[in-house]
Design an enzyme around this catalytic site. Structure first.
Site, PDB file in Angstrom:
ATOM      1  CB  CYS A  25      -0.928  -0.022   1.211  1.00  0.00           C
ATOM      2  SG  CYS A  25      -1.852   1.507   1.384  1.00  0.00           S
TER       3      CYS A  25
ATOM      4  CB  CYS B 274       0.929   1.442   4.371  1.00  0.00           C
ATOM      5  SG  CYS B 274      -0.679   0.993   5.051  1.00  0.00           S
TER       6      CYS B 274
ATOM      7  CG  ASP C 201      -4.394  14.478  -4.936  1.00  0.00           C
ATOM      8  OD1 ASP C 201      -5.207  13.748  -4.348  1.00  0.00           O
ATOM      9  OD2 ASP C 201      -3.982  14.234  -6.100  1.00  0.00           O
TER      10      ASP C 201
ATOM     11  CG  HIS D 280      -4.278  -0.643   5.028  1.00  0.00           C
ATOM     12  ND1 HIS D 280      -3.798  -0.095   3.866  1.00  0.00           N
ATOM     13  CD2 HIS D 280      -5.245  -1.524   4.654  1.00  0.00           C
ATOM     14  CE1 HIS D 280      -4.429  -0.618   2.834  1.00  0.00           C
ATOM     15  NE2 HIS D 280      -5.319  -1.493   3.285  1.00  0.00           N
TER      16      HIS D 280
ATOM     17  CB  THR E 182      -7.881   5.486  -7.587  1.00  0.00           C
ATOM     18  OG1 THR E 182      -7.425   6.641  -6.878  1.00  0.00           O
ATOM     19  CG2 THR E 182      -8.820   5.901  -8.702  1.00  0.00           C
TER      20      THR E 182
ATOM     21  CG  HIS F 251      -4.366   3.707   3.431  1.00  0.00           C
ATOM     22  ND1 HIS F 251      -3.280   3.083   4.037  1.00  0.00           N
ATOM     23  CD2 HIS F 251      -4.759   4.681   4.288  1.00  0.00           C
ATOM     24  CE1 HIS F 251      -3.040   3.653   5.211  1.00  0.00           C
ATOM     25  NE2 HIS F 251      -3.935   4.633   5.378  1.00  0.00           N
TER      26      HIS F 251
ATOM     27  CG  HIS G 292      -7.508   8.900   0.513  1.00  0.00           C
ATOM     28  ND1 HIS G 292      -7.622   7.574   0.132  1.00  0.00           N
ATOM     29  CD2 HIS G 292      -7.971   9.629  -0.525  1.00  0.00           C
ATOM     30  CE1 HIS G 292      -8.111   7.517  -1.090  1.00  0.00           C
ATOM     31  NE2 HIS G 292      -8.351   8.751  -1.504  1.00  0.00           N
TER      32      HIS G 292
ATOM     33  CG  HIS H 181      -9.926  13.667  -1.815  1.00  0.00           C
ATOM     34  ND1 HIS H 181      -8.969  13.704  -2.792  1.00  0.00           N
ATOM     35  CD2 HIS H 181     -10.426  12.408  -1.818  1.00  0.00           C
ATOM     36  CE1 HIS H 181      -8.895  12.513  -3.384  1.00  0.00           C
ATOM     37  NE2 HIS H 181      -9.770  11.708  -2.815  1.00  0.00           N
TER      38      HIS H 181
HETATM   39  P1  5GP Z   1      -9.274   8.469  -4.521  1.00  0.00           P
HETATM   40  O1  5GP Z   1      -9.554   8.495  -6.001  1.00  0.00           O
HETATM   41  O2  5GP Z   1      -8.872   7.086  -4.061  1.00  0.00           O
HETATM   42  O3  5GP Z   1     -10.338   9.091  -3.676  1.00  0.00           O
HETATM   43  O4  5GP Z   1      -8.031   9.436  -4.324  1.00  0.00           O
HETATM   44  C1  5GP Z   1      -6.721   9.047  -4.489  1.00  0.00           C
HETATM   45  C2  5GP Z   1      -5.911  10.307  -4.636  1.00  0.00           C
HETATM   46  O5  5GP Z   1      -4.552   9.990  -4.429  1.00  0.00           O
HETATM   47  C3  5GP Z   1      -6.027  10.944  -6.029  1.00  0.00           C
HETATM   48  O6  5GP Z   1      -6.541  12.265  -5.913  1.00  0.00           O
HETATM   49  C4  5GP Z   1      -4.601  10.905  -6.543  1.00  0.00           C
HETATM   50  O7  5GP Z   1      -4.267  12.045  -7.298  1.00  0.00           O
HETATM   51  C5  5GP Z   1      -3.790  10.790  -5.282  1.00  0.00           C
HETATM   52  N1  5GP Z   1      -2.525  10.116  -5.470  1.00  0.00           N
HETATM   53  C6  5GP Z   1      -2.312   8.933  -6.109  1.00  0.00           C
HETATM   54  N2  5GP Z   1      -1.011   8.609  -6.094  1.00  0.00           N
HETATM   55  C7  5GP Z   1      -0.370   9.606  -5.416  1.00  0.00           C
HETATM   56  C8  5GP Z   1       0.988   9.833  -5.071  1.00  0.00           C
HETATM   57  O8  5GP Z   1       1.899   9.068  -5.403  1.00  0.00           O
HETATM   58  N3  5GP Z   1       1.253  10.968  -4.366  1.00  0.00           N
HETATM   59  C9  5GP Z   1       0.287  11.856  -3.994  1.00  0.00           C
HETATM   60  N4  5GP Z   1       0.661  12.940  -3.303  1.00  0.00           N
HETATM   61  N5  5GP Z   1      -1.016  11.665  -4.303  1.00  0.00           N
HETATM   62  C10 5GP Z   1      -1.340  10.569  -5.009  1.00  0.00           C
HETATM   63 ZN    ZN Z   2      -2.406   1.322   3.579  1.00  0.00          ZN
END
Ligand code: 5GP
Ligand code: ZN
Length: 112
Positions: A4, A7, A28, A44, A93, A96, A98, A100
């Site tokens: 992950c 993590c 982000d 996690h 995506t 884990h 999170h 925003h």
């Molecule tokens: P989800 O779509 O799961 O709600 O949000 C995942 C977020 O993680 C996305 O907005 C994506 O841009 C961000 N993200 C994915 N990989 C990375 C990374 O390697 N570093 C950072 N800082 N953000 C990431």
């Molecule tokens: Zn995790």
């Protein structure tokens, strides 16, 4: 969790905006607003339905801390939006949980 990314970031991300025992905040990589942070619990889990009572308690503390830091640390003057995507229909995506944190401009409201 071994594979992950979030993590892994808990241990090794070198540009954390905030970091404590419960969670950390990073910017982000693909910002959807002028200010777009991710607040990431260190424990996690993917879905809110998986939370233990400790996770639930910690999430409350995380929300309180975000609001406490909103102006001075996160520069979210004028307001902000918190989003937790859950599952495929929401476009989750990262497996884990999170939060925003979006701000830096007056936002529209058309998630659908
Ligand atoms: P989800 O779509 O799961 O709600 O949000 C995942 C977020 O993680 C996305 O907005 C994506 O841009 C961000 N993200 C994915 N990989 C990375 C990374 O390697 N570093 C950072 N800082 N953000 C990431
Ligand atoms: Zn995790």
């Amino acid at each position: 969790m071994e594979d992950c990314l979030f993590c892994k970031f808990a241990k090794e991300h070198n540009a954390k905006v905030y970091d404590d025992d419960l969670f950390y905040i990073i910017k982000d990589i693909n910002p959807q607003a002028p200010l777009h942070y991710l607040a990431i619990p260190k424990h996690h889990f993917k879905y809110l339905t998986e939370m233990t009572s400790i996770d639930t308690e910690n999430l409350g503390k995380i929300f309180a801390k975000i609001s406490e830091m909103s102006i001075n640390v996160l520069h979210l003057d004028g307001g902000y939006r918190l989003v937790i995507n859950q599952g495929d229909n929401a476009g989750q995506t990262m497996p884990h949980l999170h939060i925003h944190i979006l701000g830096g401009k007056e936002m529209g409201w058309s998630p659908a």
